[in-house]
Write a protein that holds these residues in place. Structure first.
Motif, PDB file in Angstrom:
ATOM      1  N   PRO A 147      16.894 106.158 102.970  1.00  0.00           N
ATOM      2  CA  PRO A 147      16.823 104.816 102.385  1.00  0.00           C
ATOM      3  C   PRO A 147      16.033 103.855 103.258  1.00  0.00           C
ATOM      4  N   CYS A 148      16.103 104.066 104.580  1.00  0.00           N
ATOM      5  CA  CYS A 148      15.380 103.183 105.488  1.00  0.00           C
ATOM      6  C   CYS A 148      13.872 103.368 105.354  1.00  0.00           C
ATOM      7  N   MET A 149      13.429 104.628 105.254  1.00  0.00           N
ATOM      8  CA  MET A 149      12.001 104.861 105.089  1.00  0.00           C
ATOM      9  C   MET A 149      11.526 104.307 103.753  1.00  0.00           C
ATOM     10  N   GLU A 150      12.377 104.409 102.740  1.00  0.00           N
ATOM     11  CA  GLU A 150      11.990 103.860 101.436  1.00  0.00           C
ATOM     12  C   GLU A 150      11.810 102.347 101.523  1.00  0.00           C
ATOM     13  N   LYS A 151      12.736 101.709 102.236  1.00  0.00           N
ATOM     14  CA  LYS A 151      12.613 100.261 102.427  1.00  0.00           C
ATOM     15  C   LYS A 151      11.280  99.926 103.084  1.00  0.00           C
ATOM     16  N   GLY A 152      10.963 100.702 104.139  1.00  0.00           N
ATOM     17  CA  GLY A 152       9.725 100.454 104.865  1.00  0.00           C
ATOM     18  C   GLY A 152       8.510 100.647 103.982  1.00  0.00           C
ATOM     19  N   MET A 153       8.549 101.732 103.192  1.00  0.00           N
ATOM     20  CA  MET A 153       7.438 102.040 102.290  1.00  0.00           C
ATOM     21  C   MET A 153       7.255 100.922 101.269  1.00  0.00           C
ATOM     22  N   ALA A 154       8.385 100.398 100.755  1.00  0.00           N
ATOM     23  CA  ALA A 154       8.311  99.336  99.750  1.00  0.00           C
ATOM     24  C   ALA A 154       7.693  98.083 100.352  1.00  0.00           C
ATOM     25  N   ILE A 155       8.070  97.767 101.592  1.00  0.00           N
ATOM     26  CA  ILE A 155       7.510  96.580 102.246  1.00  0.00           C
ATOM     27  C   ILE A 155       6.007  96.750 102.438  1.00  0.00           C
ATOM     28  N   LEU A 156       5.602  97.957 102.836  1.00  0.00           N
ATOM     29  CA  LEU A 156       4.180  98.241 103.003  1.00  0.00           C
ATOM     30  C   LEU A 156       3.435  98.038 101.695  1.00  0.00           C
ATOM     31  N   LYS A 157       4.008  98.569 100.605  1.00  0.00           N
ATOM     32  CA  LYS A 157       3.313  98.503  99.315  1.00  0.00           C
ATOM     33  C   LYS A 157       3.190  97.073  98.839  1.00  0.00           C
ATOM     34  N   GLU A 158       4.197  96.236  99.184  1.00  0.00           N
ATOM     35  CA  GLU A 158       4.094  94.820  98.819  1.00  0.00           C
ATOM     36  C   GLU A 158       3.057  94.101  99.657  1.00  0.00           C
ATOM     37  N   GLY A 159       2.617  94.776 100.720  1.00  0.00           N
ATOM     38  CA  GLY A 159       1.642  94.148 101.597  1.00  0.00           C
ATOM     39  C   GLY A 159       2.255  93.156 102.546  1.00  0.00           C
TER      40      GLY A 159
END
Lengths: 297, 410
Positions: free
Chosen positions: B350-362
């Motif tokens: 879940p933590c990596m997913e959070k990180g990935m989502a933040i990245l995708k939002e820029g």
């Protein structure tokens, strides 16, 4: 070359002079040459790589305005003075005790000298563990039942230098002892017999007769200890990393961090030039006294 | 020991398989902890498949130890085949002085421009229009990690942001638990402060101070909030007498500490200790306040060499690092985020997913290392070591000194 004529001053002891050439060259090129290079580049704004953009005394101004540098100097001064005194006193006491014709002298000598065979890094690591409150001396004493015993010098800003000092002393006093012991053995038995006949107590003989006679040994020891103090680096790295805070920072570590971590060569050069000046300030009076004094005496 | 094993393995394979095309390529890196060593093995295995030989040059110790060694080998005329390095100005001077080789051709041939995401990764590798490094993974620093059990066992709810965490601290102290674990190494102090800058102060503040070098602003009331938070953090960290970051992580794993501010690489330690993200531990990106992360990371650089065989091997390695297969396995092992957008994470936490989502939002901020010189980072670090070690060092004094550093930063 004909050896029949009287050799001039230049060719006297020719082979010895030839043999000395490599060392003289090394000294000139490596020691003097590199020192000069370092000093010259301390007046530039070199960063990762040497550059020749001159900035005058800027690096020195910044250096003496940096608190970390001032703390480093102060730390080295405290450590140095204590180390010098304690190492000499401890070393001499150990030597004097061993010199009482005790049993197992060889064994004791080996035990005391042994720490010197370890590198500072190993010494530092061992003492870091010993002084760690979680599994070192404090833990051992507490598990004996003394629940409130506290001994964690390395984790307290005010005592961390003494924690480093303990390790330094443990490492050095053995060597000092050996040198002193050699000095003591060099004292003629007759001196002892004479003072015994005169009824002078042993401690007075040591203080007023033996120690003055051991002057050359003391000077050698002094030079060895002092040079070890000035280059103090690995012990701190292994024991504290300069912490807590900046409480155990030393000049040599400042130089390294500036040159290689902050990638500010010139600032590191300025700091090492200041260290060189400090060494010269110590060495010149000593050399004058030692070599200048001999001619008169 | 892992270092030894990989090295021995490398030597063994070097001795066993000697095909005609095999070239020995020495790769230096400082990935020696358990998870890190597993990750570098992914790259070395991928590289060995090409028939070349990976000579492992692991350097024990953190980047602070390894970087000087690496730079002095390059400047000293004994370059390795390739080396791990962090993005930023540290490498810039070496590139400027012509010590490094550009891999623009490989990048163009393989179309990295369209695949590598975020674009800033390539930007920080680019110098005068040429690409000098290969980004291998993304690491972000702005995370607060919490041991859930420590909170629930003591009748507290798991905090959702920094303020709740600070509010829970007195109760934790009563139970003899260190609220915030932190190692004494200097880089951790610097990391802590700059995480607070981004998370408490916000991304605009962070960039205005470091990129804009606005000294007046750095002395102002907005930054004062960050220093106030830093002083709070200092109280929370009291009693955390460990040196290394993974020892601090251990304090948290064992329940002697409640939380830790550390980059996402620490997650590997938690999972290796058998903890499950979301259940046993929680993660708050941006400390739950400003969910922005630095998308800097690790990259591989290639020193300039003459031997055409080594150059060919360098190109192969460059391709292996960014290839989708390596990216999936590598980031999984290292607990990092991949540098490509077309890669699907394999059972991400879940933590990596959070990180990935933040990245995708820029929601990305630049790293301090790309904004200011190592010298300035060093000065900020020195200030922070002193500040965090000495409870009598007031946040006001620290801020005034910080503003002075910013005024003369470069």
């Amino acid at each position: 070359m004909s050896q029949s004529g009287k050799p001039t001053g230049l060719f006297k002891n020719l082979s010895a002079k030839i043999a000395a050439v490599p060392m003289v060259l090394t000294a000139l090129v490596v020691f003097v040459g590199c020192s000069v290079w370092t000093i010259v580049y301390s007046f530039t704004n070199s960063r990762l790589l040497p550059s020749t953009k001159w900035v005058g005394l800027d690096q020195y101004e910044r250096l003496w305005g940096t608190r970390r540098w001032l703390i480093s100097i102060e730390n080295l001064a405290i450590y140095g003075i204590l180390m010098l005194i304690l190492a000499l006193v401890l070393g001499f006491l150990l030597a004097a005790l061993i010199d009482q014709k005790i049993r197992f002298e060889d064994g004791f000598r080996t035990i005391f000298l042994y720490p010197y065979a370890l590198s500072f890094i190993v010494t530092g690591l061992v003492w870091q563990w010993l002084l760690n409150p979680e599994f070192g001396i404090q833990h051992a004493v507490r598990s004996l039942g003394f629940e409130t015993f506290t001994f964690d010098p390395l984790y307290n800003t005010n005592t961390v230098l003494y924690g480093v000092l303990i390790a330094g002393l443990w490492h050095t006093s053995g060597l000092v002892m050996c040198l002193m012991l050699a000095g003591l053995r060099g004292i003629d038995e007759d001196v002892w017999k004479a003072t015994k006949i005169d009824g002078i107590p042993a401690w007075k003989t040591y203080l007023l007769v033996v120690i003055p006679m051991m002057r050359p040994v003391f000077i050698t020891t002094l030079v060895l200890i002092t040079s070890a103090i000035i280059k103090l680096y690995d012990l701190v790295i292994a024991q504290t990393g300069g912490g807590p805070g900046l409480a155990s920072e030393v000049p040599a570590k400042f130089v390294f961090d500036m040159m290689f971590v902050s990638q500010n060569l010139a600032q590191g050069f300025a700091a090492s030039s200041m260290m060189l000046v400090a060494v010269i300030v110590v060495i010149i009076p000593w050399a004058y006294l030692e070599f200048g004094g001999k001619k008169h005496g | 020991m892992t270092k030894f094993k990989t090295f021995a393995l490398g030597m063994l394979t070097a001795a066993a398989a000697q095909p005609v095309l095999a070239t020995d390529l020495e790769v230096t890196h400082w990935w020696t902890s358990g998870a890190e060593a597993a990750a570098i093995r992914v790259i070395s295995e991928g590289f060995q498949k090409s028939g070349n030989t990976w000579v492992d040059g692991a350097i024990a110790g953190a980047g602070g130890v390894a970087r000087p060694l690496i730079t002095s080998r390059i400047t000293g005329g004994d370059p390795m085949g390739a080396t791990q390095f962090t993005h930023g100005q540290a490498m810039r001077e070496l590139i400027e002085a012509g010590f490094m080789r550009d891999v623009t051709e490989v990048a163009e041939a393989q179309g990295w421009k369209d695949q590598i995401f975020p674009q800033s990764l390539l930007d920080s590798c680019t110098f005068e229009g040429k690409l000098y490094c290969v980004p291998s993974n993304i690491h972000s620093q702005q995370w607060l990690w919490l041991n859930n059990a420590v909170f629930t066992d003591n009748g507290l709810s798991v905090p959702q942001n920094w303020d709740e965490f600070v509010a829970a601290a007195p109760k934790l102290r009563e139970m003899d638990i260190i609220p915030l674990a932190q190692g004494q190494q200097s880089w951790q102090k610097q990391l802590m402060f700059n995480v607070l800058m981004v998370s408490i102060g916000g991304p605009e503040l962070f960039e205005r101070v470091y990129a804009g070098r606005d000294a007046d602003y750095a002395a102002g009331s907005d930054v004062a909030k960050v220093f106030k938070a830093a002083a709070e953090a200092r109280d929370l960290m009291e009693g955390s007498n460990v040196q290394a970051w993974n020892e601090a992580a251990n304090l948290m794993i064992s329940g002697r500490a409640a939380g830790q501010i550390m980059g996402d690489w620490v997650q590997g330690e938690f999972t290796q200790a058998g903890m499950t993200a979301g259940e046993d531990f929680s993660c708050l990106p941006g400390l739950g306040v400003n969910e922005y992360i630095t998308a800097a990371g690790d990259a591989f650089y290639f020193p300039k060499v003459d031997d055409p065989e080594i150059i060919a091997a360098q190109d192969v390695l460059a391709g292996v690092i960014v290839s989708p297969e390596t990216q999936v396995e590598f980031t999984k092992a290292k607990g990092a985020l991949p540098v490509r957008r077309d890669v699907e994470l394999r059972d991400p936490t879940p933590c990596m997913e959070k990180g990935m989502a933040i990245l995708k939002e820029g929601h990305i901020v630049e790293s301090i290392n790309t904004m200011v010189s190592p010298d300035t980072v060093g000065r900020v670090t020195d200030l922070m070591i002193e500040f965090f070690a000495d409870p009598s060092f007031s946040p006001e004094t620290a801020q005034a000194e910080f503003a002075e550093i910013i005024a003369t930063a470069d």
